[in-house]
Each structure stands twice: as C-alpha cells, then as structure tokens.
Design an enzyme around this catalytic site. Structure first.
Site, short mmCIF file in Angstrom:
data_model
loop_
_atom_site.label_atom_id
_atom_site.label_comp_id
_atom_site.label_asym_id
_atom_site.label_seq_id
_atom_site.Cartn_x
_atom_site.Cartn_y
_atom_site.Cartn_z
CG ASP A 108 -2.09 0.91 1.09
OD1 ASP A 108 -2.29 1.44 -0.03
OD2 ASP A 108 -2.80 1.11 2.07
N GLY A 137 0.06 5.33 -4.49
CA GLY A 137 -0.62 6.56 -4.91
C GLY A 137 -0.13 7.76 -4.11
NE ARG A 138 -1.63 6.47 1.19
CZ ARG A 138 -1.47 5.63 2.19
NH1 ARG A 138 -1.24 6.08 3.40
NH2 ARG A 138 -1.55 4.33 1.99
CD1 TRP A 139 7.21 7.12 -2.22
CD2 TRP A 139 6.82 6.99 -4.42
NE1 TRP A 139 8.43 7.18 -2.86
CE2 TRP A 139 8.21 7.09 -4.21
CE3 TRP A 139 6.34 6.88 -5.73
CZ2 TRP A 139 9.13 7.11 -5.26
CZ3 TRP A 139 7.26 6.90 -6.78
CH2 TRP A 139 8.64 7.01 -6.53
NE ARG A 154 -4.47 6.32 -7.56
CZ ARG A 154 -4.30 5.96 -6.28
NH1 ARG A 154 -4.04 6.88 -5.37
NH2 ARG A 154 -4.42 4.71 -5.92
CB SER A 196 -8.01 -6.14 -2.84
OG SER A 196 -8.66 -4.91 -3.09
CD GLU A 210 -12.82 -6.20 -1.50
OE1 GLU A 210 -11.59 -6.45 -1.50
OE2 GLU A 210 -13.68 -7.08 -1.28
CG ASN A 211 -7.20 -2.63 -4.71
OD1 ASN A 211 -6.22 -3.30 -4.42
ND2 ASN A 211 -7.63 -1.64 -3.94
NE ARG A 214 -7.73 1.48 -5.81
CZ ARG A 214 -6.58 1.70 -5.23
NH1 ARG A 214 -5.50 1.96 -5.94
NH2 ARG A 214 -6.46 1.64 -3.92
CD GLU A 241 3.23 -13.75 15.34
OE1 GLU A 241 3.09 -12.63 15.84
OE2 GLU A 241 2.86 -14.80 15.91
C1 FPP Z 1 -2.26 0.14 -3.11
O1 FPP Z 1 -1.71 1.44 -3.04
C2 FPP Z 1 -1.61 -0.53 -4.21
C3 FPP Z 1 -2.31 -1.09 -5.22
C4 FPP Z 1 -3.77 -1.17 -5.32
C5 FPP Z 1 -1.59 -1.64 -6.35
C6 FPP Z 1 -0.30 -2.31 -6.00
C7 FPP Z 1 0.33 -2.53 -7.28
C8 FPP Z 1 1.64 -2.56 -7.50
C9 FPP Z 1 2.69 -2.47 -6.48
C10 FPP Z 1 2.06 -2.63 -8.90
C11 FPP Z 1 1.67 -3.90 -9.53
C12 FPP Z 1 2.68 -4.93 -9.29
C13 FPP Z 1 2.66 -6.06 -9.97
C14 FPP Z 1 3.77 -7.03 -9.83
C15 FPP Z 1 1.54 -6.36 -10.85
P1 FPP Z 1 -2.62 2.66 -3.43
O2 FPP Z 1 -2.47 2.94 -4.87
O3 FPP Z 1 -4.00 2.42 -2.93
O4 FPP Z 1 -1.90 3.80 -2.64
P2 FPP Z 1 -2.57 4.94 -1.81
O5 FPP Z 1 -3.24 4.29 -0.62
O6 FPP Z 1 -1.39 5.76 -1.42
O7 FPP Z 1 -3.51 5.66 -2.73
#
Ligand code: FPP
Length: 215
Positions: free
Chosen positions: A2, A5-7, A15, A47, A49-50, A53, A181
């Site tokens: 996670d 997006g914020r990064w 994003r 997920s 739920e993702n 988006r 854990e």
């Molecule tokens: C959650 O951070 C991250 C995701 C929903 C996507 C994670 C995906 C990757 C790391 C790239 C895909 C990798 C592979 C190997 C397919 P967020 O975007 O919700 O961040 P935020 O909470 O800061 O908005």
C-alpha cells in the site's frame, strides 16, 4: 503493497508512476526476503475491491503484471523460483493470461522458492472458490478438504506485512491468516528498503509463536 498513490502524489507525479515504481520493487524485495531465509512470499497487487477503481488504473496495473513477468522470467527460471498468480483472473485479457500461464508452467517444477502475486484476490473469493471446488469432489466439507482447494493450498503465511500506514487486512488471506503474525509499517511501498525488511525479519524472529498453546 500500500502507498503507491500517496508516494507519487507527494512527488507531484501520477498514481500510475507510483504503481510503476511500486511494481519495480517487487522482485528486488523478494530477493532480499529469500536472502534472509524466506522461501515463499505473496505480494498483494490488487484486491477484489481494488477492481472497482477506474478502468485506466486497473488496465495499467494489469499491464504492469505482464511487463514484470516478461522482465523477470529468466530470473525466475535461473533462480528456480516457482511463480504463481492467485486470484480471480477471469477478467484478464487472453494475452496476459497466456503470459501468466507460460510463466507458471515453466516454473511449476521448482520447489526452492515460491513467488506469488495476488491479483483480483480476496479472502472471501478464495474461501467461496475453495468451497465450490470442495463440494464437487467431497460429500462433506471439513477443514482438510476446504484447505486443499484454497489458492495457497495448505501453506499459510507466518507473517503478513502491510505498508502504507493502515492497520487492516483488506480481505487478504482471511482464512490463512488465522495464526499469522502482523506488522504494519508507515513506510509507503515504493520507499521500502533492504534495511526495513531486515527489521521486519528481526521483529518476527523475536516473537514467540504459541498457536493457542501455553509456552
Ligand atoms: C495500493 O496502493 C496498491 C495497489 C492497489 C496496487 C499495488 C500494485 C503494484 C505495487 C504494482 C503492480 C505490481 C505487480 C507485480 C503487478 P494505493 O495505490 O491504494 O496507494 P494509496 O493508498 O497511497 O492511494
């Protein structure tokens, strides 16, 4: 994983850029984990739920899945890593499914390390899917017959780590997490470092696991 997006937003970037950098950290962090003695790691990329988006973000992440498999296919084979994508893959385009199946087939003989990517994965989906498969093959479902059909089979995570600051499971391995854990880190996924992984493993090793017993 996670915090992509914020990064990215903190750097004034899109994003998508965050997901791209986040994706580039997966294999590198997996290698660090194996050097510290971990044999199996599952990275939660999307997920269930993702998947609600917007279409552009979903499609971008599915393309990242494809490109990271292409980029690391020879690393998987050379390092004898069994690769698997877990989750409901029915919505993926055929071209991406073929690339996943090819990587899974070419690495299924390996047992030294397991690298799993969870895509369109949800613990609810996993349990319902396993239950449906179990009733097809067994008169009555019990613990063993259900576990057999979970996407992780009988391998449960010893440790679940979530980056990004939130303390929740977000539908990840609900069944399998019974005695895992947990470590929740404030670090945003693209910022994760080798040193962070070493701290995570140190903390894990200093935890006494009791599995409900008195020790
Ligand atoms: C959650 O951070 C991250 C995701 C929903 C996507 C994670 C995906 C990757 C790391 C790239 C895909 C990798 C592979 C190997 C397919 P967020 O975007 O919700 O961040 P935020 O909470 O800061 O908005």
């Amino acid at each position: 994983m996670d915090g992509n997006g914020r990064w990215a937003e903190s750097l004034g970037q899109s994003r998508q850029y965050g997901h791209q950098v986040g994706s580039s950290r997966v294999y590198e962090i997996f290698k660090v984990c194996t050097e510290l003695g971990c044999k199996t790691a599952t990275f939660f990329a999307m997920s269930s739920e993702n998947m609600n988006r917007n279409e552009t973000e979903i499609s971008f992440i599915s393309q990242l899945l494809k490109s990271s498999i292409n980029e690391h296919f020879s690393d998987l084979v050379n390092n004898k890593i069994k690769f698997k994508v877990i989750g409901d893959l029915s919505s993926l385009p055929n071209k991406i499914l073929e690339i996943i199946q090819h990587a899974e087939n070419e690495t299924k003989k390996f047992s030294r390390y397991n690298l799993n990517i969870a895509y369109n994965y949800g613990g609810h989906w996993d349990i319902i899917n396993a239950a449906n498969l179990a009733v097809l093959n067994h008169k009555q479902i019990n613990y063993e017959t259900l576990c057999k059909y979970l996407s992780t089979s009988v391998n449960y995570p010893d440790l679940i780590v979530r980056t990004g600051g939130y303390k929740r499971l977000s539908n990840f391995m609900l069944w399998q997490a019974a005695y895992s854990e947990f470590q929740f880190l404030d670090i945003l996924w693209p910022d994760i470092s080798k040193n962070d992984i070493e701290c995570i493993f140190d903390n894990y090793e200093n935890t006494q696991r009791k599995f409900g017993l008195v020790k």
